[in-house]
Design a protein around this motif. Structure first.
Motif, PDB file in Angstrom:
ATOM      1  N   GLU A 139       0.817  -1.209   0.000  1.00 30.62           N
ATOM      2  CA  GLU A 139       0.000   0.000   0.000  1.00 30.62           C
ATOM      3  C   GLU A 139       0.851   1.260   0.000  1.00 30.62           C
ATOM      4  O   GLU A 139       0.548   2.230  -0.711  1.00 30.62           O
ATOM      5  CB  GLU A 139      -0.944  -0.019   1.208  1.00 30.62           C
ATOM      6  N   THR A 140       1.928   1.273   0.786  1.00 32.63           N
ATOM      7  CA  THR A 140       2.772   2.470   0.823  1.00 32.63           C
ATOM      8  C   THR A 140       3.476   2.682  -0.518  1.00 32.63           C
ATOM      9  O   THR A 140       3.580   3.823  -0.994  1.00 32.63           O
ATOM     10  CB  THR A 140       3.817   2.385   1.947  1.00 32.63           C
ATOM     11  N   HIS A 141       3.932   1.620  -1.144  1.00 34.77           N
ATOM     12  CA  HIS A 141       4.562   1.760  -2.459  1.00 34.77           C
ATOM     13  C   HIS A 141       3.581   2.343  -3.476  1.00 34.77           C
ATOM     14  O   HIS A 141       3.947   3.235  -4.263  1.00 34.77           O
ATOM     15  CB  HIS A 141       5.088   0.407  -2.956  1.00 34.77           C
ATOM     16  N   ILE A 142       2.349   1.867  -3.461  1.00 35.06           N
ATOM     17  CA  ILE A 142       1.361   2.371  -4.416  1.00 35.06           C
ATOM     18  C   ILE A 142       1.044   3.837  -4.150  1.00 35.06           C
ATOM     19  O   ILE A 142       1.002   4.660  -5.074  1.00 35.06           O
ATOM     20  CB  ILE A 142       0.089   1.503  -4.379  1.00 35.06           C
ATOM     21  N   VAL A 143       0.838   4.187  -2.892  1.00 36.83           N
ATOM     22  CA  VAL A 143       0.545   5.582  -2.557  1.00 36.83           C
ATOM     23  C   VAL A 143       1.685   6.496  -2.995  1.00 36.83           C
ATOM     24  O   VAL A 143       1.459   7.627  -3.451  1.00 36.83           O
ATOM     25  CB  VAL A 143       0.305   5.723  -1.036  1.00 36.83           C
ATOM     26  N   LEU A 144       2.913   6.009  -2.883  1.00 40.13           N
ATOM     27  CA  LEU A 144       4.079   6.813  -3.247  1.00 40.13           C
ATOM     28  C   LEU A 144       4.418   6.708  -4.732  1.00 40.13           C
ATOM     29  O   LEU A 144       5.459   7.203  -5.174  1.00 40.13           O
ATOM     30  CB  LEU A 144       5.279   6.385  -2.400  1.00 40.13           C
ATOM     31  N   GLY A 145       3.535   6.068  -5.511  1.00 43.65           N
ATOM     32  CA  GLY A 145       3.707   6.013  -6.955  1.00 43.65           C
ATOM     33  C   GLY A 145       4.608   4.910  -7.462  1.00 43.65           C
ATOM     34  O   GLY A 145       4.924   4.865  -8.658  1.00 43.65           O
ATOM     35  N   LYS A 146       5.014   4.004  -6.578  1.00 42.14           N
ATOM     36  CA  LYS A 146       5.883   2.891  -6.985  1.00 42.14           C
ATOM     37  C   LYS A 146       4.991   1.682  -7.266  1.00 42.14           C
ATOM     38  O   LYS A 146       4.919   0.730  -6.488  1.00 42.14           O
ATOM     39  CB  LYS A 146       6.906   2.604  -5.886  1.00 42.14           C
ATOM     40  N   LEU A 147       4.307   1.750  -8.409  1.00 42.31           N
ATOM     41  CA  LEU A 147       3.193   0.847  -8.665  1.00 42.31           C
ATOM     42  C   LEU A 147       3.614  -0.600  -8.813  1.00 42.31           C
ATOM     43  O   LEU A 147       2.953  -1.501  -8.276  1.00 42.31           O
ATOM     44  CB  LEU A 147       2.447   1.294  -9.926  1.00 42.31           C
ATOM     45  N   HIS A 148       4.670  -0.851  -9.561  1.00 39.45           N
ATOM     46  CA  HIS A 148       5.034  -2.243  -9.848  1.00 39.45           C
ATOM     47  C   HIS A 148       5.399  -3.005  -8.574  1.00 39.45           C
ATOM     48  O   HIS A 148       4.903  -4.112  -8.335  1.00 39.45           O
ATOM     49  CB  HIS A 148       6.182  -2.285 -10.861  1.00 39.45           C
ATOM     50  N   ARG A 149       6.241  -2.418  -7.747  1.00 43.90           N
ATOM     51  CA  ARG A 149       6.620  -3.093  -6.503  1.00 43.90           C
ATOM     52  C   ARG A 149       5.422  -3.206  -5.565  1.00 43.90           C
ATOM     53  O   ARG A 149       5.236  -4.224  -4.893  1.00 43.90           O
ATOM     54  CB  ARG A 149       7.764  -2.348  -5.815  1.00 43.90           C
ATOM     55  N   GLY A 150       4.620  -2.155  -5.522  1.00 47.29           N
ATOM     56  CA  GLY A 150       3.449  -2.182  -4.652  1.00 47.29           C
ATOM     57  C   GLY A 150       2.496  -3.295  -5.022  1.00 47.29           C
ATOM     58  O   GLY A 150       2.016  -4.049  -4.154  1.00 47.29           O
ATOM     59  N   ILE A 151       2.209  -3.420  -6.297  1.00 54.07           N
ATOM     60  CA  ILE A 151       1.311  -4.479  -6.759  1.00 54.07           C
ATOM     61  C   ILE A 151       1.905  -5.852  -6.472  1.00 54.07           C
ATOM     62  O   ILE A 151       1.205  -6.774  -6.035  1.00 54.07           O
ATOM     63  CB  ILE A 151       1.000  -4.301  -8.258  1.00 54.07           C
ATOM     64  N   ASP A 152       3.201  -6.008  -6.691  1.00 51.21           N
ATOM     65  CA  ASP A 152       3.840  -7.293  -6.408  1.00 51.21           C
ATOM     66  C   ASP A 152       3.664  -7.698  -4.951  1.00 51.21           C
ATOM     67  O   ASP A 152       3.350  -8.862  -4.644  1.00 51.21           O
ATOM     68  CB  ASP A 152       5.325  -7.230  -6.748  1.00 51.21           C
ATOM     69  N   TYR A 153       3.868  -6.751  -4.024  1.00 49.03           N
ATOM     70  CA  TYR A 153       3.709  -7.068  -2.604  1.00 49.03           C
ATOM     71  C   TYR A 153       2.262  -7.453  -2.285  1.00 49.03           C
ATOM     72  O   TYR A 153       2.004  -8.411  -1.541  1.00 49.03           O
ATOM     73  CB  TYR A 153       4.108  -5.872  -1.736  1.00 49.03           C
ATOM     74  N   LEU A 154       1.309  -6.719  -2.852  1.00 44.36           N
ATOM     75  CA  LEU A 154      -0.089  -6.987  -2.533  1.00 44.36           C
ATOM     76  C   LEU A 154      -0.566  -8.295  -3.147  1.00 44.36           C
ATOM     77  O   LEU A 154      -1.349  -9.028  -2.530  1.00 44.36           O
ATOM     78  CB  LEU A 154      -0.973  -5.822  -2.989  1.00 44.36           C
ATOM     79  N   VAL A 155      -0.100  -8.604  -4.336  1.00 45.31           N
ATOM     80  CA  VAL A 155      -0.456  -9.897  -4.937  1.00 45.31           C
ATOM     81  C   VAL A 155       0.111 -11.035  -4.098  1.00 45.31           C
ATOM     82  O   VAL A 155      -0.566 -12.048  -3.860  1.00 45.31           O
ATOM     83  CB  VAL A 155       0.051  -9.976  -6.390  1.00 45.31           C
ATOM     84  N   GLU A 156       1.342 -10.872  -3.624  1.00 45.08           N
ATOM     85  CA  GLU A 156       1.923 -11.895  -2.747  1.00 45.08           C
ATOM     86  C   GLU A 156       1.089 -12.053  -1.479  1.00 45.08           C
ATOM     87  O   GLU A 156       0.842 -13.175  -1.010  1.00 45.08           O
ATOM     88  CB  GLU A 156       3.364 -11.525  -2.394  1.00 45.08           C
TER      89      GLU A 156
END
Length: 253
Positions: A139-156
């Protein structure tokens, strides 16, 4: 004061086994007998003022009571007396996210992840905290605009096979938003459909999901579906009117 028992009528023999008192306090906490649990925890701290685990448990108690500032105070105290105590790092990071201190949240969560990756025993000992950590990182990665890593963490997080706890609303919403921002509208819609099945969604939460559903459908040129989603938002969460009316107009033009 945060340092003295609230329920002074409930006094324990703190000279006994502290571990057994912790167990009893946790039992009270799980049964939502918060005053009794708090009283025992605070009495333990009078006897063992550097007990990081008791500070942590008090933090979880206040978090359950939605006293977020109190909870953060005790998580920080736990970290003072046990450097890099993983459960406190994870829970404090989550609360920093709720307080919208995104950079602080990410820093704490990244430290917790580094600890887990650096020593397998931590991953085994603190397995129950890994889902929350992955949600926070994503969630923090996505909020900060780091979409690819954020999505990877959430999918995991969403695909953890041994997790017996549903991801919370924000995990679903931010994953759906991440896919939307990455122009993966179909994937975003699939996450929204799953999120709409969550038990105990509030009207506001359902409205936010339907709002994002409308945005996705509009991007896919399904303007009728988008208008339907936006109309449902108006019914369920009329406070979103200022946001939804312009979107409805765009979807029907």
């Amino acid at each position: 004061s945060l340092n003295s028992p609230r329920d002074t009528s409930f006094v324990i023999d703190i000279m006994g086994n502290i571990s057994s008192h912790k167990t009893k306090a946790l039992e009270y906490q799980r049964n939502q007998q918060y005053d009794r649990a708090e009283s025992i925890y605070l009495q333990i701290l009078q006897k063992a003022p550097r007990d990081h685990e008791t500070f942590f448990r008090l933090g979880t108690l206040y978090e359950e009571k939605s006293k977020i500032d109190h909870a953060m105070y005790f998580f920080r105290k736990s970290l003072i007396f046990k450097d890099n105590y993983l459960p406190a790092l994870v829970r404090l990071s989550r609360l920093q996210l709720r307080k919208r201190s995104f950079e602080v949240s990410l820093s704490l969560a990244s430290l917790a992840l580094a600890i887990l990756e650096g020593d397998k025993k931590y991953a085994d000992e603190f397995q129950e905290y890994i889902p929350t950590l992955l949600s926070t990182l994503g969630e923090t990665h996505i909020v900060l605009g780091k979409l690819h890593r954020g999505i990877d963490y959430l999918v995991e997080r969403m695909t953890m096979p041994d997790s017996d706890k549903f991801p919370d609303f924000e995990t679903y919403r931010r994953l759906a938003k991440g896919y939307h921002l990455r122009h993966q509208y179909v994937e975003s819609l699939e996450i929204i459909e799953n999120a709409l099945q969550l038990p105990s969604l509030t009207r506001r939460q359902r409205g936010r999901l339907l709002d994002l559903q409308g945005d996705n459908l509009a991007r896919l040129n399904n303007f009728g579906g988008a208008a339907c989603s936006y109309s449902n938002v108006m019914i369920i969460a009329p406070n979103n009117r200022a946001r939804v009316i312009p979107a409805m107009k765009r979807s029907t033009n």
